[in-house]
Structure formats: structure tokens, C-alpha cells
Design a protein around this motif. Structure first.
Motif, short mmCIF file in Angstrom:
data_model
loop_
_atom_site.label_atom_id
_atom_site.label_comp_id
_atom_site.label_asym_id
_atom_site.label_seq_id
_atom_site.Cartn_x
_atom_site.Cartn_y
_atom_site.Cartn_z
N ALA A 192 8.19 -8.10 -8.60
CA ALA A 192 8.48 -8.95 -9.79
C ALA A 192 7.82 -10.22 -9.62
N LEU A 193 7.85 -10.89 -8.58
CA LEU A 193 7.20 -12.20 -8.36
C LEU A 193 5.75 -12.03 -8.47
N PHE A 194 5.04 -10.93 -7.80
CA PHE A 194 3.94 -10.97 -8.02
C PHE A 194 3.36 -10.78 -9.22
N GLU A 195 3.96 -9.86 -10.12
CA GLU A 195 3.75 -9.53 -11.32
C GLU A 195 3.74 -10.43 -12.40
N GLU A 196 4.82 -11.45 -12.14
CA GLU A 196 4.97 -12.64 -12.80
C GLU A 196 3.68 -13.53 -12.79
N VAL A 197 3.30 -13.77 -11.31
CA VAL A 197 1.94 -14.58 -11.29
C VAL A 197 0.78 -14.01 -12.14
N ILE A 234 5.71 -18.19 -2.60
CA ILE A 234 4.95 -17.04 -2.60
C ILE A 234 3.65 -17.27 -2.33
N GLU A 235 2.94 -16.69 -1.31
CA GLU A 235 1.67 -16.97 -0.81
C GLU A 235 0.82 -15.36 -1.01
N GLY A 236 -0.49 -15.68 -0.90
CA GLY A 236 -1.47 -14.52 -1.19
C GLY A 236 -2.68 -14.92 -2.05
N THR A 237 -3.73 -13.83 -1.91
CA THR A 237 -4.82 -14.16 -2.60
C THR A 237 -4.75 -12.81 -3.59
N ARG A 238 -4.92 -13.04 -5.07
CA ARG A 238 -4.84 -11.90 -5.95
C ARG A 238 -6.05 -11.80 -6.71
N THR A 239 -6.89 -10.65 -6.34
CA THR A 239 -8.16 -10.56 -7.08
C THR A 239 -8.24 -9.56 -8.35
N LEU A 273 -4.14 -7.41 -3.64
CA LEU A 273 -3.41 -8.58 -3.10
C LEU A 273 -3.62 -8.46 -1.47
N THR A 274 -4.03 -9.71 -1.10
CA THR A 274 -4.38 -9.81 0.37
C THR A 274 -3.59 -11.09 0.89
N GLY A 275 -2.98 -10.87 1.97
CA GLY A 275 -2.07 -11.91 2.52
C GLY A 275 -0.70 -12.34 1.90
N GLY A 276 -0.33 -11.23 1.15
CA GLY A 276 0.74 -11.62 0.45
C GLY A 276 2.06 -11.84 1.18
N MET A 297 11.32 -13.52 5.44
CA MET A 297 10.26 -13.24 4.66
C MET A 297 9.75 -11.62 4.83
N MET A 298 9.05 -11.52 3.82
CA MET A 298 8.32 -10.06 3.75
C MET A 298 6.97 -10.21 3.43
N THR A 299 5.98 -9.28 3.95
CA THR A 299 4.62 -9.31 3.51
C THR A 299 4.24 -8.22 2.58
N ARG A 300 2.96 -8.27 2.13
CA ARG A 300 2.44 -7.33 1.30
C ARG A 300 0.81 -7.41 1.23
N GLU A 301 0.32 -6.36 1.21
CA GLU A 301 -1.06 -6.07 0.91
C GLU A 301 -1.00 -4.71 -0.19
N ALA A 302 -1.75 -5.22 -1.26
CA ALA A 302 -1.48 -4.14 -2.42
C ALA A 302 -2.83 -3.68 -3.19
N SER A 303 -3.08 -2.66 -3.63
CA SER A 303 -3.87 -2.30 -4.41
C SER A 303 -3.64 -1.38 -5.55
N HIS A 304 -3.94 -2.03 -6.96
CA HIS A 304 -3.54 -1.21 -8.32
C HIS A 304 -4.58 -1.25 -9.27
#
Length: 294
Positions: A48-53, A150-155, A173-176, A185-192
């Protein structure tokens, strides 16, 4: 540089800061461990946090692009909360660097919950969004939602139209990271990929989401998140500017606890889900929370 003031409620979209609480009793409720439920909650919260961004960025860039990156068309009776600056405020010069600045705290009240954002979102725009191949690169500068960093780069990349003439765009999403506090803390890498199904009235548009994510959870365990049935996002009936997930299914695979599924069946403006594991099911409803780990 051109400074633009914006009204806070217009960018609040998607189910943000979701907190999972029971919506009804279930005779199998005790069969899913507290650990599994907590990890599922963390996963929904992070998503939800990354979707909000992403949705804050979408709202902003749609308005800016429609006005030549030089004027604000949004109207509201609420107080001005955050500012936007645009490098090269015109429709011709690219790339542009756009900064959303929430300062020391920019809040709104929604469904009796106070949502506070602070810090900056910085977007580098390579070209007009309707041009195939155009990208938005989103980075976060000391950015928080309700004291969760919240951290990371979202392209985001325009992938063009498919055979059905539906616009598709990819999100990498890289470096999430979701940082709850100094020790959790938790980390995330994603492709959608998102597919936009347009209707005559844009409030009736539908977004179809597919893809996967992986990372390390708060317990230090590796996890993966796979959308096994495409997520269907629609506008809720009461707040036309907010998206909800109305259908779809996500499978969570955890190195320590096995596989759990989250089945979305939201309606109206409430995001209802069913959390399942080992044949046992729990009915849950997303509620807005002031932040922090649930």
C-alpha cells in the motif's frame, strides 16, 4: 524553477496505510498463526505504501502534463499543504525534474484517520507520458508516511498499447525499503505491469495489475509475492479519486513459514480480503491506520 501549490486531498488514492483487522468471526481463525497473519499484514502494508507513492506521482504528472508543466488546474476548499517545483516548466524541454515537497508534515483526515506525509518525492520525466518509451524515475528524499520511512527508486515506463488498444506501463522498484523503526524493516524489489482499460467516463476506468516482488521481511526471512490472479483496480463509489483493489489474488511464499494467499474481494470503498493458508481461511477488512507496524 516554478513553484506550484497543491491541495492535499486530491492526491490521496489507492488503499494506503492499510491495517488488517477481523471483519467477522471464523471457526478456523485460530488455525492461522499470529506470525503468519502479522507477515501478511506487513506485506499488505508495504504494498500500500509503494502504491500510494505511485498514485501521488500519477495524479501530479497528469495535472502538470495537461497544463504544460506550468500551471495547476486543481481546485479545492481545503488548505494548501505541499508544494511542487518544476525544472523547465514548459511542454518542450526534457528531461524535467519535479519535486513534491511535503516539508515537516502534510496531513489529511480520511475516514477519521490522520495521514501524515513528510519529506520529498523527486521525479525525473524523460518525455510526454503518451509517448511510447517515456519514463518517470521516482526517488524518495527522507520521505515518510506516518513515521514509516520509505526508500527505493520506482521507474515507470510507457509500454505502448496492446492489441485491445489498452495502454500498458511497467513499474520497476529497486532498492525498496520500509523502515518501521531502528530495528524493524523489510526490503522489496518488484516488477509489475499495469493495463488501463478506458471507458467513456474516466471514473469508470479499470486498471489490471500483474507481476511479482521479493525481498527480506522483518524477521530476516526471504519472501516472494506473486500476483496469481490479476488485480483489478477501480474507483470507489464514494470517493471518485481513490482506487481500490476489487478483485484478484496474491500468493506469498516465505522461506520460514510457507505459502499464504490474499484474495481481494473489495466493494464500495472498503478493501475486503480473505487470508488463506493450509485450507484455513480468515475474512479481513482493510482499515486506515495512523502508521507504524501493525
Amino acid at each position: 524553477m516554478k513553484s506550484i501549490s497543491h491541495f492535499v486531498f486530491a492526491v490521496f488514492s489507492t488503499a494506503v496505510l492499510l491495517f488488517i483487522t477481523p471483519s467477522c468471526s471464523n471457526e478456523n481463525e485460530e488455525s492461522i498463526s499470529a506470525k503468519d497473519l502479522s507477515l501478511a499484514q506487513d506485506e499488505a502494508f508495504a504494498d500500500a505504501l509503494f502504491e500510494e507513492v505511485d498514485n501521488m506521482v500519477s495524479d501530479e504528472l497528469i495535472a502538470l502534463d495537461a497544463n504544460g508543466y506550468a500551471a495547476d488546474s486543481k481546485k479545492s476548499l481545503t488548505n494548501v499543504c505541499y508544494t511542487v517545483t518544476v525544472d523547465h516548466p514548459d511542454s518542450l524541454v526534457f528531461p524535467k525534474v519535479i519535486t513534491l515537497d511535503y516539508g515537516d508534515g502534510c496531513s489529511l483526515v480520511f475516514n477519521k484517520d490522520t495521514i501524515v506525509r513528510r519529506g520529498q518525492i523527486v521525479i525525473t520525466v524523460s518525455g510526454r507520458w503518451f509517448v511510447n518509451g517515456s519514463t518517470h524515475t521516482v526517488s524518495l528524499n527522507n520521505f515518510y508516511i506516518n513515521d514509516v520511512k520509505i526508500e527505493g527508486t520506482r521507474t515507470r515506463t510507457n509500454l505502448g498499447y496492446n492489441d485491445q488498444r489498452h495502454l500498458r506501463y511497467g513499474i520497476e522498484l529497486t532498492g525498496g525499503k520500509i523502515i518501521f523503526n531502528d530495528t524493524l524493516m523489510m526490503t522489496r524489489e518488484a516488477s509489475h505491469v499495469r493495463e488501463i482499460i478506458n471507458h467513456f467516463n474516466t471514473q469508470n476506468d479499470t486498471i489490471i495489475v500483474t507481476g511479482s516482488a521479493e525481498g527480506i521481511n522483518v524477521l530476516g526471512q526471504s519472501y516472494s509475492r506473486e500476483i496469481i490472479e490479476p488485480l483489478v483496480m477501480v474507483h470507489c463509489a464514494l470517493y471518485k479519486w481513490r482506487w481500490i483493489i476489487a478483485d484478484g489474488k496474491v500468493e506469498l511464499s516465505n522461506s520460514g513459514t510457507g505459502t499464504t494467499t490474499i484474495d481481494y474481494n473489495g466493494s464500495g470503498c472498503d478493501g475486503e480480503v480473505i487470508i488463506s493458508k493450509d485450507g484455513k481461511k480468515h475474512d479481513y477488512r482493510f482499515k486506515y491506520n495512523k502508521g507504524g507496524k501493525g
